[in-house]
Motif scaffolding. Structure first.
Motif, short mmCIF file in Angstrom:
data_model
loop_
_atom_site.label_atom_id
_atom_site.label_comp_id
_atom_site.label_asym_id
_atom_site.label_seq_id
_atom_site.Cartn_x
_atom_site.Cartn_y
_atom_site.Cartn_z
N SER A 192 1.21 -1.28 -0.03
CA SER A 192 0.02 -0.24 -0.24
C SER A 192 0.80 1.37 -0.48
O SER A 192 0.27 2.33 -0.61
N VAL A 193 2.08 0.91 0.24
CA VAL A 193 3.00 2.37 0.61
C VAL A 193 3.14 3.32 -0.98
O VAL A 193 3.36 3.82 -1.13
N PHE A 194 3.44 2.09 -2.18
CA PHE A 194 3.22 2.74 -3.29
C PHE A 194 2.39 3.21 -3.82
O PHE A 194 2.30 4.84 -3.99
N TYR A 195 0.89 2.97 -3.44
CA TYR A 195 -0.52 3.87 -3.96
C TYR A 195 -0.17 5.39 -3.20
O TYR A 195 -0.83 6.54 -3.85
N TYR A 196 -0.18 5.30 -1.72
CA TYR A 196 -0.20 6.69 -1.01
C TYR A 196 0.69 7.22 -1.30
O TYR A 196 -0.26 8.77 -1.41
N LEU A 197 2.12 7.00 -2.32
CA LEU A 197 3.26 7.53 -2.40
C LEU A 197 3.06 8.52 -3.89
O LEU A 197 3.45 9.66 -3.94
#
Length: 459
Positions: free
Chosen positions: A409-414
């Protein structure tokens, strides 16, 4: 059993405010209905005060079907505390609308249904609360009467009605084999009932609460409503109804079913894994921030189902669920408040927001990193408790799946965070004041809940 109506003071405050607001709106000019927002906000504040008073008393069962215990206290506090900023966000959007008073009243009635849903200890009360929480939300989704909102409301209603019928089928089946609708009676009798009938009844019963929670397979309405409805309504329907849904799901697993009935841990665990995985994967390709947040809420629903799956297997399940619910609610409201303040739906529209409006940009960063579970935010504590519940309950595989989804999930929040640091252009959003204040308060509350988790959990 206690039959003192004062035990339902928070619910009665909300009901009184909704009725008074509706009646007051009849006598106000259609272009000046703002006093109804004041009345509804006062009712929510009174409900919060009554909740604080009720939390100091011993646990009890009111009217044989309404539990007043820590689950109810937290449900009340989080629902009322979430509905209040939604009223503020909605006031900025519907001020002067000819149906402004009805908008506020619908929010309160749906919140009231959610309160009853979270405290239900009887299948019939569960069904009634489900309908009360759902029907006003359907109207809110289509409130603007524009094509996207109408389509979203129709999908929301049709899916809710269909899964509601499945839920009623489950209620009927469990009533037949369990010889009652009370959770206590069901727990005593379902152990001797045919296992296949119990399993079918439980699966059908779960259709309703899982729909309200936005979990697989009843999640399809979430992105459509989040995009088609107004942002304040999207904030409401992706936050408030979930709270009551997860509370009653926990009660079903902990109080209504005998240990191991219908393969509860495995059944809910599989749904949790599918929900968090699908939500996170679907969020990757979203360029519309409201759809991105919608799929994010689906992923968060998967994490919240982990302690539900562990209900009755570990003492960590209840604090994990309740703390995560509070953390999720304040974070989600904060993120949607940023969308309301900025007035932009596309990711490129947030380029330079941190420089154009530091309070709003920082609030968004705190909320998005909070969703990931970054310390010292509240969701970090909720996820730690969630992982602890899974491990202590013997579901290591579920903890591994949750950890993998958290990293992913880190990637789409970034994708949303990185543009905030860009250079603002002439089209940089000019944020509205009230929604900006809501976002800032929510971000601060997330940090405060994270830093003060030791005190909160010890209370």
């Amino acid at each position: 059993m206690n039959e003192n109506p004062a035990d339902l003071a928070p619910e009665l405050c909300v009901l009184a405010a909704a009725v008074l607001g509706l009646v007051t709106g009849l006598f106000l000019p259609r272009a000046r209905q703002w006093p109804v927002a004041v009345i509804c906000s006062a009712g929510l504040l009174a409900g919060l005060a009554a909740t604080a008073a009720a939390a100091t008393r011993a646990d009890l069962t009111a009217f044989a079907s309404f539990e007043i215990d820590p689950v109810t206290h937290v449900t009340r506090a989080v629902v009322l505390g979430s509905a209040l900023p939604v009223i503020v966000l909605a006031a900025a959007r519907v001020r002067g609308h000819p149906r402004e008073s009805e908008h506020y009243v619908l929010i309160l009635f749906s919140a009231l249904g959610t309160l009853v849903l979270g405290a239900s200890s009887d299948l019939l009360v569960l069904v009634s609360a489900y309908l009360l929480a759902s029907i006003p939300a359907y109207a809110l989704a289509g409130f603007g009467k524009d094509p996207p909102g109408t389509e979203a409301a129709l999908k929301y209603y049709l899916m809710g009605a269909f899964l509601g019928v499945l839920m009623l089928t489950g209620v009927t089946l469990l009533y037949g084999v369990g010889r009652g609708t009370s959770f206590t009676v069901l727990r005593e009798n379902l152990g001797d009932a045919p296992a296949a009938a119990v399993a079918v009844g439980v699966v059908a019963l779960l259709a309703g609460p899982l729909f309200k929670a936005g979990a697989v397979p009843g999640h399809f309405w979430v992105p459509d409503v989040a995009e088609g409805a107004s942002p304040p309504v999207a904030a409401f329907v992706t936050t408030v109804p979930k709270i009551g849904a997860f509370a009653v799901l926990y009660r079903i697993g902990a109080a209504a079913l005998p240990p191991g009935a219908a393969g509860w841990p495995a059944l809910v665990g599989v749904v949790a894994a599918a929900t968090m995985t699908l939500g996170n994967l679907a969020a990757f390709g979203q360029d519309n921030v409201r759809r991105l947040l919608a799929y994010s809420t689906v992923g968060q629903a998967g994490y919240l189902l982990v302690p539900v799956a562990m209900a009755g297997r570990t003492e960590l399940a209840r604090p994990a669920l309740l703390y995560y619910l509070a953390a999720y609610a304040v974070t989600n409201i904060g993120a949607f408040a940023v969308v309301v303040a900025a007035g932009r739906d596309g990711l490129p529209g947030y380029t330079g927001l941190l420089r154009a409006s530091p309070p709003l940009g920082l609030s968004l960063i705190v909320c998005l990193l909070g969703f990931v579970g970054t310390p010292p935010t509240a969701v970090f504590v909720g996820k730690v408790l969630m992982f602890g519940a899974a491990l202590d309950g013997g579901s290591t595989w579920l903890a591994v799946v949750a950890a993998a989804n958290t990293v992913a999930s880190v990637f789409y929040y970034l994708r949303w965070i990185v543009p905030l640091f860009g250079r603002p252009d002439g089209n940089a959003p000019r944020p509205a004041r009230a929604p900006t204040a809501v976002a800032a308060v929510a971000a601060l509350a997330s940090i405060a809940l994270g830093v003060g988790s030791g005190i909160a959990l010890a209370a």
